[in-house]
Every structure is written in C-alpha cells, then in structure tokens.
Design a protein around this motif. Structure first.
Motif, PDB file in Angstrom:
ATOM      1  N   ASP A 309       0.696  -1.211   0.201  1.00 51.37           N
ATOM      2  CA  ASP A 309       0.023  -0.189   0.122  1.00 51.37           C
ATOM      3  C   ASP A 309       0.892   1.162   0.006  1.00 51.37           C
ATOM      4  OD1 ASP A 309       0.984   0.330   2.575  1.00 51.37           O
ATOM      5  OD2 ASP A 309      -0.829  -0.266   3.633  1.00 51.37           O
ATOM      6  N   ARG A 310       0.202   2.504   0.299  1.00 51.43           N
ATOM      7  CA  ARG A 310       1.003   3.637  -0.186  1.00 51.43           C
ATOM      8  C   ARG A 310       1.988   4.011   1.261  1.00 51.43           C
ATOM      9  NH1 ARG A 310      -1.123   6.936  -4.048  1.00 51.43           N
ATOM     10  NH2 ARG A 310      -3.041   6.460  -4.652  1.00 51.43           N
ATOM     11  N   GLU A 311       1.743   3.219   2.201  1.00 52.86           N
ATOM     12  CA  GLU A 311       2.510   3.164   3.359  1.00 52.86           C
ATOM     13  C   GLU A 311       3.622   2.216   3.294  1.00 52.86           C
ATOM     14  OE1 GLU A 311      -0.178   2.748   6.829  1.00 52.86           O
ATOM     15  OE2 GLU A 311      -0.967   4.438   6.573  1.00 52.86           O
ATOM     16  N   GLY A 312       3.819   1.331   2.385  1.00 49.82           N
ATOM     17  CA  GLY A 312       4.936   0.453   2.077  1.00 49.82           C
ATOM     18  C   GLY A 312       4.654  -0.850   2.745  1.00 49.82           C
ATOM     19  N   LYS A 313       3.477  -1.067   3.380  1.00 51.57           N
ATOM     20  CA  LYS A 313       3.101  -2.383   3.867  1.00 51.57           C
ATOM     21  C   LYS A 313       2.593  -3.246   2.943  1.00 51.57           C
ATOM     22  CE  LYS A 313      -0.089  -4.374   7.185  1.00 51.57           C
ATOM     23  NZ  LYS A 313      -1.210  -4.229   8.050  1.00 51.57           N
ATOM     24  N   VAL A 314       3.412  -4.494   3.069  1.00 46.91           N
ATOM     25  CA  VAL A 314       2.965  -5.724   2.041  1.00 46.91           C
ATOM     26  C   VAL A 314       1.465  -5.877   2.415  1.00 46.91           C
ATOM     27  CG1 VAL A 314       3.263  -8.071   1.260  1.00 46.91           C
ATOM     28  CG2 VAL A 314       5.146  -6.423   2.016  1.00 46.91           C
ATOM     29  N   VAL A 315       0.802  -6.063   1.593  1.00 48.97           N
ATOM     30  CA  VAL A 315      -0.841  -6.324   1.561  1.00 48.97           C
ATOM     31  C   VAL A 315      -1.215  -7.532   0.903  1.00 48.97           C
ATOM     32  CG1 VAL A 315      -1.418  -4.039   2.184  1.00 48.97           C
ATOM     33  CG2 VAL A 315      -1.450  -4.882  -0.042  1.00 48.97           C
ATOM     34  N   GLY A 316      -0.322  -8.048   0.118  1.00 49.49           N
ATOM     35  CA  GLY A 316      -0.862  -9.347  -0.833  1.00 49.49           C
ATOM     36  C   GLY A 316       0.393  -9.575  -1.758  1.00 49.49           C
ATOM     37  N   VAL A 317      -0.020 -10.526  -2.734  1.00 46.46           N
ATOM     38  CA  VAL A 317       0.921 -11.226  -3.568  1.00 46.46           C
ATOM     39  C   VAL A 317       0.364 -11.372  -4.971  1.00 46.46           C
ATOM     40  CG1 VAL A 317       2.521 -12.986  -3.859  1.00 46.46           C
ATOM     41  CG2 VAL A 317       2.124 -12.313  -1.633  1.00 46.46           C
ATOM     42  N   LEU A 318       0.941 -11.144  -6.116  1.00 46.58           N
ATOM     43  CA  LEU A 318       0.556 -11.385  -7.405  1.00 46.58           C
ATOM     44  C   LEU A 318       1.682 -12.244  -8.211  1.00 46.58           C
ATOM     45  CD1 LEU A 318       1.926  -9.183  -9.323  1.00 46.58           C
ATOM     46  CD2 LEU A 318       0.424  -7.597  -8.449  1.00 46.58           C
ATOM     47  N   GLY A 319       1.096 -12.715  -9.489  1.00 46.81           N
ATOM     48  CA  GLY A 319       2.425 -13.651  -9.850  1.00 46.81           C
ATOM     49  C   GLY A 319       1.580 -14.080 -11.173  1.00 46.81           C
ATOM     50  N   VAL A 320       2.593 -15.094 -11.784  1.00 50.86           N
ATOM     51  CA  VAL A 320       1.923 -15.664 -12.884  1.00 50.86           C
ATOM     52  C   VAL A 320       2.527 -17.030 -12.692  1.00 50.86           C
ATOM     53  CG1 VAL A 320       1.914 -13.661 -14.418  1.00 50.86           C
ATOM     54  CG2 VAL A 320       4.260 -15.264 -14.245  1.00 50.86           C
ATOM     55  N   ILE A 321       2.064 -18.112 -13.274  1.00 51.74           N
ATOM     56  CA  ILE A 321       2.282 -19.491 -13.460  1.00 51.74           C
ATOM     57  C   ILE A 321       2.250 -20.043 -14.804  1.00 51.74           C
ATOM     58  CG2 ILE A 321       0.119 -20.357 -12.742  1.00 51.74           C
ATOM     59  CD1 ILE A 321       1.491 -22.810 -11.211  1.00 51.74           C
ATOM     60  N   GLY A 322       3.171 -20.986 -15.130  1.00 53.03           N
ATOM     61  CA  GLY A 322       3.380 -21.386 -16.379  1.00 53.03           C
ATOM     62  C   GLY A 322       4.212 -22.488 -16.599  1.00 53.03           C
ATOM     63  N   PRO A 323       4.705 -22.791 -17.750  1.00 49.70           N
ATOM     64  CA  PRO A 323       5.697 -23.816 -17.940  1.00 49.70           C
ATOM     65  C   PRO A 323       6.951 -23.168 -17.568  1.00 49.70           C
ATOM     66  CG  PRO A 323       4.826 -23.057 -20.027  1.00 49.70           C
ATOM     67  CD  PRO A 323       3.866 -22.556 -19.178  1.00 49.70           C
ATOM     68  N   THR A 324       8.172 -24.047 -17.409  1.00 43.48           N
ATOM     69  CA  THR A 324       9.494 -23.620 -17.117  1.00 43.48           C
ATOM     70  C   THR A 324       9.780 -22.797 -18.138  1.00 43.48           C
ATOM     71  OG1 THR A 324      10.448 -25.774 -17.909  1.00 43.48           O
ATOM     72  CG2 THR A 324       9.980 -25.385 -15.522  1.00 43.48           C
ATOM     73  N   ARG A 325       9.335 -22.958 -19.316  1.00 41.28           N
ATOM     74  CA  ARG A 325       9.906 -22.053 -20.672  1.00 41.28           C
ATOM     75  C   ARG A 325       9.123 -20.785 -20.853  1.00 41.28           C
ATOM     76  NH1 ARG A 325       8.239 -21.280 -25.643  1.00 41.28           N
ATOM     77  NH2 ARG A 325       6.380 -22.439 -25.392  1.00 41.28           N
ATOM     78  N   LEU A 326       9.017 -20.073 -19.508  1.00 40.30           N
ATOM     79  CA  LEU A 326       8.555 -18.814 -19.544  1.00 40.30           C
ATOM     80  C   LEU A 326       9.683 -17.809 -19.978  1.00 40.30           C
ATOM     81  CD1 LEU A 326       6.632 -18.421 -16.043  1.00 40.30           C
ATOM     82  CD2 LEU A 326       5.657 -18.386 -18.221  1.00 40.30           C
TER      83      LEU A 326
END
Length: 347
Positions: A309-326
């Motif tokens: 968030d704007r205060e620098g606190k970690v509020v969640g996680v995002l990402g991608v998943i796929g084959p190792t050939r990313l």
C-alpha cells in the motif's frame, strides 16, 4: 537447487549456454549444434559446439530429451540463467500505460484485483494469480445463537454492512442468559474494532478481572474470539485467470503435466500458501520446477511479487504460473511493474 558458479564456465561455454537457453525459451524446442552455428553468435564449428554442449550436459546445466535431439536447459541451468545471466527487458512505454490505465478504472477494489489477474495472464501468455489483501473489516455487532448442544452460530456484522456467519464447535453448558450476555459483551467490545483488536482488548480485560462475565460466557467469548481470529487469518483468497493459456500447442504433447498443473491450481489454499512465501520474503520470488513441492509434478514455474500500500506495507502477492519455458526476461519486470501499479491503486 545448487547451480555451479558462472565463473566455472569458460567464455565460449557461457556464450553457448546462453544461446541454448534463450533459443529454448523462445521456441520451446531443444537447440542442436547446427542451429547454434547458424545463429552466428559463436564462431565455432558444429563439432566444437557439440563438445561444449557435452560439457554443459555433464555439469547438469543442459539435457538431451532424445539421443539425436539438441539440448535444452535443466532446472539447474534455468536457475543459473535467471540468477546470473538474464538481461531483463523493461516494459515499454505503451505496456506501462496499458497496465496503469486498466488498474486506474473506477470500481471496487475487487474488480481491480480481478483485472490484475487477467492482465498478468494476457501479458505473460500464462495464468495470472493475485492473492487478495488480508483486510479485516471493523465490526458493528456480534450475535450468538445455539445451534445444538455442541455448536454456536456467530453472526458478525461489519461497519460496511457485510454479514458473515461463523460456527464454533463448543459445548454450551449454560444457554440463554450466557449467550445473550456474551453477545452484548462482544458487541460492546468489538464495535469499531477488528476481531484481532477486540481479541487483544478482551484478553487483557478478562485477565485483569475487570469483565463482569460469568464463567460460561467468559469461556464462550475467549474461545470464540480465538477461533474466529485464527480462521480469518488462515483464509487467503486467490484469484486465478488465464488457465486456458496453459493449454497451448506445446502442452498437447505433455497433457499429463498440464492436467497435474490444472489440478494444483484448483487447490487454491495450497497455491496461496506458496505465494505467502513470496509475501514473507518481502521481494520478488522465482520458483522453477521442483524448487517448490506443490508444482514439482507439473514442472511449472512461478514468478511472484508482493504488492504494497502507500505506506509500504505488504498487503498481498501477485504473479504468474506457467511452464518452465517462460520468457523470464520479459515477465519478471512486468510482474514487478504490475505489483507497483496495483499498490498505487489500493492506496
């Protein structure tokens, strides 16, 4: 997994290794000596290239899927490439503008999170994942009702009007006034507070002997708050979009791997547990193949980044998943930029 130091490789071994990895990540097919010689990246004969490929295979960095096939990177090789050789390609101005525009669209934060998951899927050609921030709402009222001799139903009403039902398995020796007393006590103490805040306050009050609760009500309050607070912290919500991207042409030859991956994605609690490791690490994490047990059978890679968030606190996680050939060089900075953009949107 431990990969050999890059300094252990000669200059020509590094050059050929890089060409093999980049060629494989782009095409999805093993790279042979003739193809590498034709690339023009190294001034060696196919025979000399084959000798270097054999050396890299012996070191565990490359593997040959078939006797007559070319070489492809092993998970150890991919880790060495990602950690020591990869040159990231920053998102273009147009890509950055597109990301910021989609996340800036008005609407509830839940819609922005769904947009983020879909956006990551579109950008990476894999599946996008977003773990929803663990935001505990402030409560307005709690009411308790006996379901039977061993269970109590709690109705939690948030200040925002959200209503949630929780059931606690708890022998109810004294009903009636104890439940009513506990309900009134909890409403008075929880109003305007989160469950965690209320639990802390109630614990101190009961410990100091300041509460006017009878023994049955006190047990109900203490055990109830403990269970509900733990339940709230252990219920991550995961949004996954773009699973269809995992069923590309290359997947048809390895349908069991893809089926295993899709089954893993259905287990959202387990996937959220994996993403939580990136949250605790407080930085971008890249899991390649068997480096994480969850996706070891499907041989998939996960690129995950916490968002703040704007205060620098970690509020969640995002990402991608796929084959190792990313396409790691492109996807890694894309995930990082999207995380920063979502953090600005959340505020």
């Amino acid at each position: 997994m431990n990969s050999p130091p890059l300094t252990d490789l000669s200059d020509r071994a590094r050059d050929i290794f890089r060409l093999v990895v980049e060629g494989y990540l782009e095409s999805g097919t093993p790279m042979g000596s003739k193809a590498l010689a034709a690339e023009g990246g190294v001034s060696l004969s196919p025979a000399s290239i084959r000798s270097v490929l054999a050396e890299l295979e012996q070191r565990g960095l490359l593997a040959a899927p078939h006797t007559s096939a070319g070489r492809m990177p092993t998970e150890t090789g991919l880790r060495l490439f990602v950690d020591a050789m990869m040159q990231v390609a920053e998102p273009t101005r147009e890509e950055r503008a597109a990301i910021e525009q989609r996340l800036a669209e008005p609407g509830p934060i839940e819609r922005a999170l769904e947009e983020t998951s879909a956006l990551l899927s579109d950008l990476s050609g894999a599946a996008g994942m977003v773990m929803v921030p663990t935001r505990e709402p402030k409560l307005a009222q709690i009411s308790l009702t006996a379901l039977d001799a061993n269970r109590v139903l709690a109705v939690l009403v948030g200040e925002d009007g959200h209503i949630e039902n929780r059931i606690i398995a708890l022998p109810v020796e004294a009903l009636g006034t104890s439940l009513e007393q506990a309900s009134n006590y909890l409403t008075a103490r929880c109003s305007g507070r989160t469950l965690a805040q209320a639990a802390s306050m109630v614990e101190k009050e009961i410990a100091s002997g300041k509460s006017a609760l009878d023994e049955a009500s006190r047990d109900l309050v203490q055990r109830g708050l403990a269970v509900w607070s733990e339940d709230a912290s252990n219920r991550p919500v995961l949004i996954v979009r773009g699973q269809a991207n995992l069923l590309d042409e290359t997947a048809l030859g390895d349908i069991e791997r893809v089926r295993s991956l899709l089954d893993d994605l259905e287990s959202k609690q387990s996937v959220a547990g994996l993403l939580e490791r990136a949250r605790r690490a407080d930085a971008m994490r890249i899991f390649i193949g068997s480096e994480n047990r969850l996706f070891s059978l499907s041989g998939s890679s996960v690129i995950a980044s916490p968002y703040r968030d704007r205060e620098g606190k970690v509020v969640g996680v995002l990402g991608v998943i796929g084959p190792t050939r990313l396409n790691y060089a492109r996807v890694v900075p894309m995930v990082d930029f999207t995380a920063r953009s979502l953090g600005k949107r959340i505020g």
